[in-house]
Design a protein around this motif. Structure first.
Motif, mmCIF file in Angstrom:
data_model
loop_
_atom_site.group_PDB
_atom_site.id
_atom_site.type_symbol
_atom_site.label_atom_id
_atom_site.label_comp_id
_atom_site.label_asym_id
_atom_site.label_seq_id
_atom_site.Cartn_x
_atom_site.Cartn_y
_atom_site.Cartn_z
ATOM 1 N N LEU A 92 0.843 -1.214 0.000
ATOM 2 C CA LEU A 92 0.000 0.000 0.000
ATOM 3 C C LEU A 92 0.873 1.258 0.000
ATOM 4 O O LEU A 92 0.520 2.273 -0.613
ATOM 5 C CB LEU A 92 -0.938 -0.010 1.206
ATOM 6 N N ALA A 93 2.022 1.171 0.684
ATOM 7 C CA ALA A 93 2.924 2.327 0.706
ATOM 8 C C ALA A 93 3.419 2.647 -0.702
ATOM 9 O O ALA A 93 3.646 3.812 -1.042
ATOM 10 C CB ALA A 93 4.103 2.060 1.646
ATOM 11 N N GLN A 94 3.565 1.620 -1.552
ATOM 12 C CA GLN A 94 3.999 1.856 -2.939
ATOM 13 C C GLN A 94 2.958 2.731 -3.665
ATOM 14 O O GLN A 94 3.322 3.611 -4.449
ATOM 15 C CB GLN A 94 4.181 0.531 -3.702
ATOM 16 N N ASP A 95 1.666 2.481 -3.416
ATOM 17 C CA ASP A 95 0.619 3.307 -4.038
ATOM 18 C C ASP A 95 0.678 4.741 -3.519
ATOM 19 O O ASP A 95 0.513 5.698 -4.280
ATOM 20 C CB ASP A 95 -0.766 2.695 -3.775
ATOM 21 N N ARG A 96 0.948 4.888 -2.214
ATOM 22 C CA ARG A 96 1.006 6.248 -1.651
ATOM 23 C C ARG A 96 2.230 6.997 -2.167
ATOM 24 O O ARG A 96 2.163 8.210 -2.384
ATOM 25 C CB ARG A 96 0.988 6.192 -0.118
ATOM 26 N N ILE A 97 3.313 6.267 -2.409
ATOM 27 C CA ILE A 97 4.523 6.916 -2.955
ATOM 28 C C ILE A 97 4.193 7.523 -4.322
ATOM 29 O O ILE A 97 4.519 8.672 -4.610
ATOM 30 C CB ILE A 97 5.688 5.893 -3.065
ATOM 31 N N VAL A 98 3.497 6.747 -5.172
ATOM 32 C CA VAL A 98 3.158 7.272 -6.510
ATOM 33 C C VAL A 98 2.152 8.415 -6.373
ATOM 34 O O VAL A 98 2.264 9.439 -7.060
ATOM 35 C CB VAL A 98 2.568 6.179 -7.429
ATOM 36 N N ALA A 99 1.170 8.250 -5.480
ATOM 37 C CA ALA A 99 0.158 9.305 -5.310
ATOM 38 C C ALA A 99 0.829 10.617 -4.893
ATOM 39 O O ALA A 99 0.532 11.682 -5.460
ATOM 40 C CB ALA A 99 -0.878 8.867 -4.275
ATOM 41 N N ASP A 100 1.767 10.551 -3.944
ATOM 42 C CA ASP A 100 2.457 11.771 -3.490
ATOM 43 C C ASP A 100 3.311 12.350 -4.610
ATOM 44 O O ASP A 100 3.295 13.544 -4.870
ATOM 45 C CB ASP A 100 3.352 11.480 -2.277
ATOM 46 N N ARG A 101 4.049 11.468 -5.278
ATOM 47 C CA ARG A 101 4.958 11.909 -6.344
ATOM 48 C C ARG A 101 4.197 12.604 -7.477
ATOM 49 O O ARG A 101 4.669 13.576 -8.045
ATOM 50 C CB ARG A 101 5.670 10.659 -6.888
ATOM 51 N N GLU A 102 2.962 12.103 -7.783
ATOM 52 C CA GLU A 102 2.224 12.584 -8.957
ATOM 53 C C GLU A 102 1.018 13.452 -8.589
ATOM 54 O O GLU A 102 0.201 13.760 -9.453
ATOM 55 C CB GLU A 102 1.719 11.379 -9.783
ATOM 56 N N SER A 103 0.892 13.808 -7.293
ATOM 57 C CA SER A 103 -0.254 14.594 -6.817
ATOM 58 C C SER A 103 -1.584 13.953 -7.226
ATOM 59 O O SER A 103 -2.470 14.603 -7.782
ATOM 60 C CB SER A 103 -0.193 16.031 -7.348
ATOM 61 N N LEU A 104 -1.706 12.669 -6.959
ATOM 62 C CA LEU A 104 -2.952 11.944 -7.226
ATOM 63 C C LEU A 104 -3.639 11.670 -5.891
ATOM 64 O O LEU A 104 -2.964 11.499 -4.874
ATOM 65 C CB LEU A 104 -2.664 10.598 -7.891
ATOM 66 N N THR A 105 -4.973 11.600 -5.918
ATOM 67 C CA THR A 105 -5.699 11.227 -4.707
ATOM 68 C C THR A 105 -6.045 9.745 -4.790
ATOM 69 O O THR A 105 -6.769 9.336 -5.705
ATOM 70 C CB THR A 105 -6.987 12.062 -4.571
#
Ligand SMILES: C[S@@+](CC[C@H](N)C(=O)[O-])C[C@H]1O[C@@H](n2cnc3c(N)ncnc32)[C@H](O)[C@@H]1O
Length: 259
Positions: A92-105
């Motif tokens: 799940l942290a991998q998804d949050r890393i991409v979300a933070d990096r790409e400003s995705l919710t």
């Protein structure tokens, strides 16, 4: 043996090892997805046909047992409202890393694919479920819960293993070059492996697997109430790495609708 606890630790370790199914998508892939050019996998190599998806804009999507920063971020960049549920905090942290990096919710929820109690009936329009029910002992509750949390008219796209994979002992085959049918179906690591084999699996940080029958994989979706509307088979591209792929496709993807 607590399968869920065991597999949580194993998948957290797979993230450390860099298992391909834990590697997040690149910024370039997210950029393309924002422009409407996207593809996702449910099985090793064949992208899911775009015709299998409704228009994603504003759709509530559940990526079920789908952590790793792959399907969730792509679908969010393509306009969907995405929730990723997975049993592994590191995935799940991998998804949050991409979300933070790409400003995705993206909402991430730690949980069991077979028990979606945290979601009300009819919460989602689309469920994306890549090959992962091989890690639970019983797949029928997964289909029942997916059906419950989908809205009428909602779609479930799922990837899973053909049980033929579990007839063989891959480790033995690779070591000896002789591929024998050694396991009965349905297959279960805990029931079929010796204590020594289980110890080696745990030491290597490998998750525990189950080989469900096609009756449970396909019949189980129908019993849950789904109508099947799409089907394809897939295999690994590298037939040296996966010997069985020289001989047969051994992964299946289905599209199903809740009437
Ligand atoms: C092969 S990975 C699939 C994710 C990946 N994004 C993909 O493209 O296929 C399998 C996933 O299933 C998850 N998993 C295993 N057991 C689970 C369970 N009982 N409930 C929810 N997720 C589970 C693992 O943590 C792992 O992230």
């Amino acid at each position: 043996m607590d399968i869920r606890e065991y597999n949580r630790i194993a998948w957290d370790r797979q993230v450390e090892f860099g298992n391909p199914w834990t590697i997040p998508v690149s910024a370039a892939e997210i950029g393309e997805a924002r422009l409407g050019r996207w593809r996702i996998l449910l099985t090793p190599t064949k992208p899911v046909p775009r015709a299998w998806f409704p228009d994603l804009a504003g759709l509530d999507v559940l990526c079920l047992a789908s952590g790793g920063g792959q399907q969730g971020p792509i679908l969010a960049a393509a306009g969907a409202t995405v929730t990723v549920l997975d049993n592994s905090p590191r995935q799940l942290a991998q998804d949050r890393i991409v979300a933070d990096r790409e400003s995705l919710t993206i909402s991430t929820v730690e949980g069991d694919m077979a028990n979606l109690h945290m979601f009300d009936d009819g919460s989602f329009d689309l469920i994306v479920h890549p090959v992962s029910n091989v890690f639970v002992p019983d797949v029928c509750p997964v289909w029942a819960e997916a059906y419950r949390v989908l809205r009428p008219g909602g779609v479930l796209v799922a990837g899973f293993t053909n049980p033929v994979r579990h007839l063989f002992d891959f480790e033995l085959g690779e070591r000896t070059g002789v591929w024998q049918v050694v396991h009965a179906l349905p297959y279960s690591d805990p029931a079929s492996l010796s204590d020594e084999e289980k110890r080696r699996l745990a030491e290597a940080g490998e998750p525990i697997e189950f080989g469900h029958t096609l009756e449970d994989q396909i019949g189980g979706q129908l019993t849950a109430g789904f109508v099947l509307t799409g089907f394809y088979e897939d295999r690994y591209a590298d037939e040296e790495e996966d010997i069985l792929s020289r001989y047969t496709a051994s992964f299946i993807a289905t599209r199903a609708m809740k009437p």
